[in-house]
Design an enzyme around this catalytic site. Sequence first.
Site, PDB file in Angstrom:
ATOM      1  N   CYS A   1      -5.052  14.557   1.288  1.00 51.98           N
ATOM      2  CA  CYS A   1      -4.625  13.160   1.445  1.00 51.98           C
ATOM      3  C   CYS A   1      -3.105  13.030   1.520  1.00 51.98           C
ATOM      4  CB  CYS A   1      -5.191  12.303   0.322  1.00 51.98           C
ATOM      5  SG  CYS A   1      -4.779  12.918  -1.306  1.00 51.98           S
TER       6      CYS A   1
ATOM      7  N   HIS B   1      -4.334  10.710  -5.924  1.00 55.18           N
ATOM      8  CA  HIS B   1      -4.831  10.550  -4.568  1.00 55.18           C
ATOM      9  C   HIS B   1      -3.874   9.628  -3.803  1.00 55.18           C
ATOM     10  CE1 HIS B   1      -7.624  10.198  -1.301  1.00 55.18           C
ATOM     11  NE2 HIS B   1      -7.864   8.915  -1.513  1.00 55.18           N
TER      12      HIS B   1
END
Length: 374
Positions: free
Chosen positions: A55, A330
């Site tokens: 990510c 994340h």
Amino acid sequence: MNLKAGGMLSAYPGMPVHDLEHNSKKEQLIKKYSRIPTYKATRGLKGFINMGSTCFMSSILQAIVHNPFIRDYYLSGSHLDCPRDPKDCISCCVGEIFKDFYSSTSTSGYGPSSMLSAAWKVRKSLAGYSEQDAHEFWQFLIHQLHKNDTKRLHDRESTPALDSDGDKKDLASNPLFKCDCITHRTFAGELQSTLTCADCGNKHVTIDPMLDLSLEIRERNESLKTLDECLQKFTKPEKLDILFSCPRCAKKTGVTKQLQIRKLPPTLCIQLKRFEHVNVSTKLEAHVDIPLILDMSKYTLDGRRNGDSGSDLYELYAVVYHIGNVNTGHYISLVKDRDGMWFKFDDSHVVRVSEKDVLASQAYLLFYIIHEMP
Ligand SMILES: [Zn+2]
Ligand SMILES: [Zn+2]
Ligand SMILES: [Zn+2]
């Protein structure tokens, strides 16, 4: 139609095809093989499949894919003349992403495996499944786009010699050398640093190239509340702890240092320094208010504030934010499309969000685009 243009069209199968000749047989063929791209494809609205903690890469690629300067560069075929093996060229890999995002009829996520393996080849530390820093990847990526720009590759013979490996001491880091690559045309500005002697007031000025700004979000253990406060802290004169040998009064004196922006870039990338790596890594969670329209005139050298030029106003078009803790977090990006609608890109999921969601995000990287080209 020349051969080169033909090559361009075939490389972008979703692009409309216009033939100069009116030939019914050709027209039938054209109708049979050309497609109208989907709405999502005309806007490049597509996610990236998470290939194991990737990510950090996807969130940056979204900010790159939706940058109008970089989009125009790729969609006009500017990197199609690259002589390198596409597997080894990160710029070619970005071109592949554009081709897929802007022409594919499939709305499922894009698997960035070619990008990942090309990045691994260039920088070994990107391999493995540990969480990487999105800002470090951003710097890595724009450096690669600079290095692989075909204009530079073709001009190499005519530009003054680089270091033996052509890279270490890059000429583009010298502000007097104007690099014409896509990275520098899109992101480069100039930062001026002024040291002032506390005794005689003598000023020593240096100018450095700037591709982004990294801003502290704390001052004396207090969180700064707005982006403006962070920019003020960055640009205000600061007394340094060291003694300075002044060339004019020939004394060892105190000195203040001030940073100011000498030249604003077409795209301004700002990092809010949320991650601290002293002994242990920590993340600063405080919310920083970010404006949708940013006036940079207060932070530039000539402080142009007469209003009518409008060239110091910036418009927010992408935000990368981080959720979770420093080691297992994340990255997610928020991007504004051409019609001014905001979308959230969370790996392969793409959803519409509101401006309010954007303003409430715990921004880590901000991407502003110049409101009006000078
Ligand atoms: Zn290439
Ligand atoms: Zn460059
Ligand atoms: Zn002095």
